[in-house]
Scaffold this active site. Structure first.
Site, PDB file in Angstrom:
ATOM      1  N   HIS A 199      -9.593  -4.018  -1.812  1.00 10.43           N
ATOM      2  CA  HIS A 199      -8.606  -3.195  -1.568  1.00 10.43           C
ATOM      3  C   HIS A 199      -8.623  -1.449  -0.932  1.00 10.43           C
ATOM      4  CE1 HIS A 199      -3.652  -2.037  -0.286  1.00 10.43           C
ATOM      5  NE2 HIS A 199      -4.537  -1.029  -0.270  1.00 10.43           N
ATOM      6  N   GLU A 200      -8.999  -1.126  -1.994  1.00  9.96           N
ATOM      7  CA  GLU A 200      -9.447   0.888  -2.507  1.00  9.96           C
ATOM      8  C   GLU A 200     -10.769   0.662  -1.361  1.00  9.96           C
ATOM      9  OE1 GLU A 200      -6.422   1.969  -3.106  1.00  9.96           O
ATOM     10  OE2 GLU A 200      -5.203   0.778  -3.955  1.00  9.96           O
ATOM     11  N   HIS A 212     -10.331   1.486   1.440  1.00  8.80           N
ATOM     12  CA  HIS A 212      -9.609   2.751   2.156  1.00  8.80           C
ATOM     13  C   HIS A 212     -10.402   3.003   2.791  1.00  8.80           C
ATOM     14  CE1 HIS A 212      -5.536   2.168   2.353  1.00  8.80           C
ATOM     15  NE2 HIS A 212      -5.882   2.377   0.591  1.00  8.80           N
ATOM     16  N   CYS A 270       1.211  -1.370  -0.101  1.00  5.70           N
ATOM     17  CA  CYS A 270       0.143   0.149  -0.011  1.00  5.70           C
ATOM     18  C   CYS A 270       1.319   1.459  -0.114  1.00  5.70           C
ATOM     19  CB  CYS A 270      -0.614   0.303   0.708  1.00  5.70           C
ATOM     20  SG  CYS A 270      -1.710   1.665   1.240  1.00  5.70           S
TER      21      CYS A 270
HETATM   22 ZN    ZN Z   1      -3.518   0.717   0.485  1.00  6.72          ZN
END
Ligand code: ZN
Length: 180
Positions: free
Chosen positions: A140-141, A144, A98
């Site tokens: 993954h995004e 966030h 990341c």
């Molecule tokens: Zn990330």
């Protein structure tokens, strides 16, 4: 314009992003700057909280392996107010990193295929399915936007292994690494 990144330990990475009501000029500029930042850092995905904006926006640019083994970048994708509408039961394991946690990598289990709904830069709502790296990057995004980091999905001894490096970043010792 390349934007400064928020690193592990920064409170904004733990906030839930706000939905985008309207694609204003300000939002377009933010997304353009996010693209500049992603490219400068040679990343494959970037979420707005990583550049200090608590908004539900992320972008991706996934490398695709050609028949000769070399990689080309796929088109840059913008996801505004994304919603994961379907995930496969089938999962795979892949080593993630990341841009906000430089130098830290760990295996994360995620669904192999997903269907995502989102708004594009023109304001059109679309639905699309992705698999493998593209699916993983979206998940993954999207994490966030909910204040979740990939290291939260790493448990047990593997997580303990990451702890010293996480502590260093939290203390402001940011390793200079590109291409997370
Ligand atoms: Zn990330």
């Amino acid at each position: 314009m390349e934007l400064p990144l928020a690193y592990y330990g920064s409170p904004i990475l733990r906030k839930k992003g706000e939905p985008v009501d309207e694609i204003t000029e300000e939002i377009c500029i933010l997304i353009r700057d996010m693209i500049d930042t992603l490219r400068a850092k040679k990343g494959i995905g970037l979420a707005a909280p990583q550049v200090g904006k608590s908004l539900r926006i992320f972008i991706t640019q996934i490398p695709i392996q050609q028949k000769d083994g070399s990689y080309v970048n796929s088109e840059l994708r913008v996801f505004i107010n994304p919603k994961i509408v379907k995930v496969s039961e089938e999962v795979d394991i892949f080593c993630e990193g990341c841009l906000s946690i430089p130098g830290v990598h760990a295996d994360v289990v995620r669904p192999l295929r997903i269907t995502i709904e989102a708004t594009d830069l023109k304001g059109h709502r679309f639905q699309e399915s992705f698999d493998h790296l593209a699916a993983r990057c979206c998940l993954h995004e999207n994490d966030h936007l909910n204040g979740v980091l990939f290291v939260d999905r790493v448990r047990g001894e593997e997580r303990e292994r990451l702890e010293p490096a996480l502590k260093r970043i939290k203390n402001g010792l940011i390793p200079k690494i590109q291409g997370e």
